[in-house]
Design a protein around this motif. Structure first.
Motif, PDB file in Angstrom:
ATOM      1  N   PRO A 103     -55.874  -1.939 -12.084  1.00  0.00           N
ATOM      2  CA  PRO A 103     -54.420  -1.737 -12.077  1.00  0.00           C
ATOM      3  C   PRO A 103     -53.862  -1.800 -13.499  1.00  0.00           C
ATOM      4  N   SER A 104     -52.755  -1.121 -13.714  1.00  0.00           N
ATOM      5  CA  SER A 104     -52.098  -1.221 -15.021  1.00  0.00           C
ATOM      6  C   SER A 104     -51.560  -2.632 -15.175  1.00  0.00           C
ATOM      7  N   THR A 105     -51.313  -3.019 -16.402  1.00  0.00           N
ATOM      8  CA  THR A 105     -50.775  -4.351 -16.671  1.00  0.00           C
ATOM      9  C   THR A 105     -49.428  -4.529 -15.977  1.00  0.00           C
ATOM     10  N   GLN A 106     -48.589  -3.500 -15.998  1.00  0.00           N
ATOM     11  CA  GLN A 106     -47.282  -3.587 -15.359  1.00  0.00           C
ATOM     12  C   GLN A 106     -47.410  -3.745 -13.851  1.00  0.00           C
ATOM     13  N   PHE A 107     -48.296  -2.971 -13.241  1.00  0.00           N
ATOM     14  CA  PHE A 107     -48.505  -3.059 -11.792  1.00  0.00           C
ATOM     15  C   PHE A 107     -48.989  -4.464 -11.414  1.00  0.00           C
ATOM     16  N   LEU A 108     -49.942  -4.976 -12.182  1.00  0.00           N
ATOM     17  CA  LEU A 108     -50.497  -6.302 -11.909  1.00  0.00           C
ATOM     18  C   LEU A 108     -49.430  -7.388 -12.099  1.00  0.00           C
ATOM     19  N   ALA A 109     -48.625  -7.267 -13.142  1.00  0.00           N
ATOM     20  CA  ALA A 109     -47.562  -8.248 -13.387  1.00  0.00           C
ATOM     21  C   ALA A 109     -46.550  -8.243 -12.244  1.00  0.00           C
ATOM     22  N   ARG A 110     -46.188  -7.060 -11.748  1.00  0.00           N
ATOM     23  CA  ARG A 110     -45.262  -6.975 -10.613  1.00  0.00           C
ATOM     24  C   ARG A 110     -45.870  -7.632  -9.380  1.00  0.00           C
ATOM     25  N   ALA A 111     -47.136  -7.345  -9.115  1.00  0.00           N
ATOM     26  CA  ALA A 111     -47.801  -7.905  -7.937  1.00  0.00           C
ATOM     27  C   ALA A 111     -47.872  -9.427  -8.024  1.00  0.00           C
ATOM     28  N   VAL A 112     -48.213  -9.953  -9.183  1.00  0.00           N
ATOM     29  CA  VAL A 112     -48.312 -11.402  -9.363  1.00  0.00           C
ATOM     30  C   VAL A 112     -46.941 -12.050  -9.174  1.00  0.00           C
ATOM     31  N   LEU A 113     -45.902 -11.459  -9.752  1.00  0.00           N
ATOM     32  CA  LEU A 113     -44.549 -12.015  -9.604  1.00  0.00           C
ATOM     33  C   LEU A 113     -44.093 -11.998  -8.146  1.00  0.00           C
ATOM     34  N   LEU A 114     -44.230 -10.859  -7.479  1.00  0.00           N
ATOM     35  CA  LEU A 114     -43.759 -10.736  -6.099  1.00  0.00           C
ATOM     36  C   LEU A 114     -44.562 -11.607  -5.138  1.00  0.00           C
ATOM     37  N   ASN A 115     -45.880 -11.612  -5.273  1.00  0.00           N
ATOM     38  CA  ASN A 115     -46.705 -12.418  -4.375  1.00  0.00           C
ATOM     39  C   ASN A 115     -46.585 -13.908  -4.678  1.00  0.00           C
ATOM     40  N   THR A 138     -52.504 -11.586  -4.212  1.00  0.00           N
ATOM     41  CA  THR A 138     -52.596 -10.401  -5.066  1.00  0.00           C
ATOM     42  C   THR A 138     -54.009  -9.821  -5.046  1.00  0.00           C
ATOM     43  N   ALA A 139     -55.019 -10.670  -5.155  1.00  0.00           N
ATOM     44  CA  ALA A 139     -56.406 -10.177  -5.137  1.00  0.00           C
ATOM     45  C   ALA A 139     -56.727  -9.467  -3.823  1.00  0.00           C
ATOM     46  N   VAL A 140     -56.315 -10.057  -2.710  1.00  0.00           N
ATOM     47  CA  VAL A 140     -56.568  -9.431  -1.409  1.00  0.00           C
ATOM     48  C   VAL A 140     -55.786  -8.123  -1.277  1.00  0.00           C
ATOM     49  N   ASP A 141     -54.529  -8.124  -1.743  1.00  0.00           N
ATOM     50  CA  ASP A 141     -53.713  -6.904  -1.687  1.00  0.00           C
ATOM     51  C   ASP A 141     -54.321  -5.761  -2.487  1.00  0.00           C
ATOM     52  N   LEU A 142     -54.972  -6.086  -3.584  1.00  0.00           N
ATOM     53  CA  LEU A 142     -55.541  -5.039  -4.434  1.00  0.00           C
ATOM     54  C   LEU A 142     -56.943  -4.628  -4.015  1.00  0.00           C
ATOM     55  N   LEU A 143     -57.734  -5.579  -3.556  1.00  0.00           N
ATOM     56  CA  LEU A 143     -59.146  -5.303  -3.311  1.00  0.00           C
ATOM     57  C   LEU A 143     -59.527  -5.097  -1.844  1.00  0.00           C
ATOM     58  N   LEU A 144     -58.942  -5.858  -0.929  1.00  0.00           N
ATOM     59  CA  LEU A 144     -59.354  -5.785   0.473  1.00  0.00           C
ATOM     60  C   LEU A 144     -58.419  -4.950   1.344  1.00  0.00           C
ATOM     61  N   LEU A 145     -57.136  -5.156   1.200  1.00  0.00           N
ATOM     62  CA  LEU A 145     -56.176  -4.458   2.049  1.00  0.00           C
ATOM     63  C   LEU A 145     -56.299  -2.936   1.971  1.00  0.00           C
ATOM     64  N   PRO A 146     -56.449  -2.344   0.776  1.00  0.00           N
ATOM     65  CA  PRO A 146     -56.618  -0.884   0.749  1.00  0.00           C
ATOM     66  C   PRO A 146     -57.854  -0.417   1.531  1.00  0.00           C
ATOM     67  N   VAL A 147     -58.925  -1.176   1.463  1.00  0.00           N
ATOM     68  CA  VAL A 147     -60.152  -0.814   2.178  1.00  0.00           C
ATOM     69  C   VAL A 147     -59.912  -0.835   3.686  1.00  0.00           C
ATOM     70  N   LEU A 148     -59.171  -1.849   4.161  1.00  0.00           N
ATOM     71  CA  LEU A 148     -58.858  -1.924   5.590  1.00  0.00           C
ATOM     72  C   LEU A 148     -57.988  -0.760   6.050  1.00  0.00           C
ATOM     73  N   MET A 149     -57.249  -0.159   5.116  1.00  0.00           N
ATOM     74  CA  MET A 149     -56.397   0.980   5.445  1.00  0.00           C
ATOM     75  C   MET A 149     -57.061   2.309   5.106  1.00  0.00           C
ATOM     76  N   ARG A 179     -58.519   3.268   2.207  1.00  0.00           N
ATOM     77  CA  ARG A 179     -58.356   3.737   0.828  1.00  0.00           C
ATOM     78  C   ARG A 179     -59.286   2.951  -0.081  1.00  0.00           C
ATOM     79  N   ALA A 180     -59.372   3.410  -1.314  1.00  0.00           N
ATOM     80  CA  ALA A 180     -60.207   2.725  -2.307  1.00  0.00           C
ATOM     81  C   ALA A 180     -59.481   1.480  -2.815  1.00  0.00           C
ATOM     82  N   PRO A 181     -60.230   0.425  -3.137  1.00  0.00           N
ATOM     83  CA  PRO A 181     -59.586  -0.763  -3.703  1.00  0.00           C
ATOM     84  C   PRO A 181     -58.993  -0.448  -5.081  1.00  0.00           C
ATOM     85  N   VAL A 182     -58.002  -1.199  -5.458  1.00  0.00           N
ATOM     86  CA  VAL A 182     -57.371  -1.033  -6.766  1.00  0.00           C
ATOM     87  C   VAL A 182     -58.130  -1.927  -7.733  1.00  0.00           C
ATOM     88  N   THR A 183     -59.079  -1.345  -8.449  1.00  0.00           N
ATOM     89  CA  THR A 183     -59.943  -2.144  -9.319  1.00  0.00           C
ATOM     90  C   THR A 183     -59.483  -2.173 -10.770  1.00  0.00           C
TER      91      THR A 183
END
Length: 152
Positions: free
Chosen positions: A122-134, A103-114, A116-120
């Motif tokens: 995120p909403s609580t809902q977005f973060l909860a979804r990312a944590v559950l899925l990852n 989740t940390a890499v998906d939010l902070l590093l992956l956007p930069v490699l593509m 885009r700006a890192p997701v510094t």
């Protein structure tokens, strides 16, 4: 002298990661997208989940699903290598690794490699979804590694 990863770790890690991305990450996403709306508490906590198994163009010109499967395979190699080096119970390790590190890499590093700006922030809902899925992905990767005895 540099130590290289055994072929078994690379091969089985990649295969397990691809399978986990398809079955656990995308499977959880599919279930939550289609059934989550039926449980108001889930929607309130997680928000609405997007669709799973999307073939629309994604990063680097690949279909989104293909990109996720390749990414899952690469993460599977990392998980297999780390799993081999630790005595932590495998399934909790996989879930926690996915939930925290992926989740940390998906939010902070992956956007930069593509580009885009890192997701510094995120909403609580977005973060909860990312944590559950990852977390589901990491759990699944280790689950699929079990028959291959990557620790041995």
């Amino acid at each position: 002298m540099a130590h290289s990863l055994p072929r078994k770790i690379i091969l089985y890690g990649f295969v397990a990661g691809v399978l986990a991305m398809a079955a656990f990450h995308q499977g959880t996403l599919h279930i939550m997208h289609h059934n989550g709306a039926k449980i108001p508490a889930l929607v309130e906590f997680f928000g609405q989940f997007p669709r799973a198994y999307v073939f629309a163009p994604g990063p680097f010109g690949l279909p989104q699903l293909a990109f996720l499967l390749i990414l899952g395979g690469l993460w599977g190699i990392v998980i297999a290598a780390l799993l081999r080096a630790t005595e932590f119970p495998d399934l909790p390790f996989g879930f926690l690794f996915g939930a925290i590190v992926v989740t940390a890499v998906d939010l902070l590093l992956l956007p930069v490699l593509m580009g885009r700006a890192p997701v510094t922030s995120p909403s609580t809902q977005f973060l909860a979804r990312a944590v559950l899925l990852n977390g589901a992905f990491g759990f699944g990767a280790v689950f699929f590694m079990r028959p291959f005895a990557v620790r041995g």
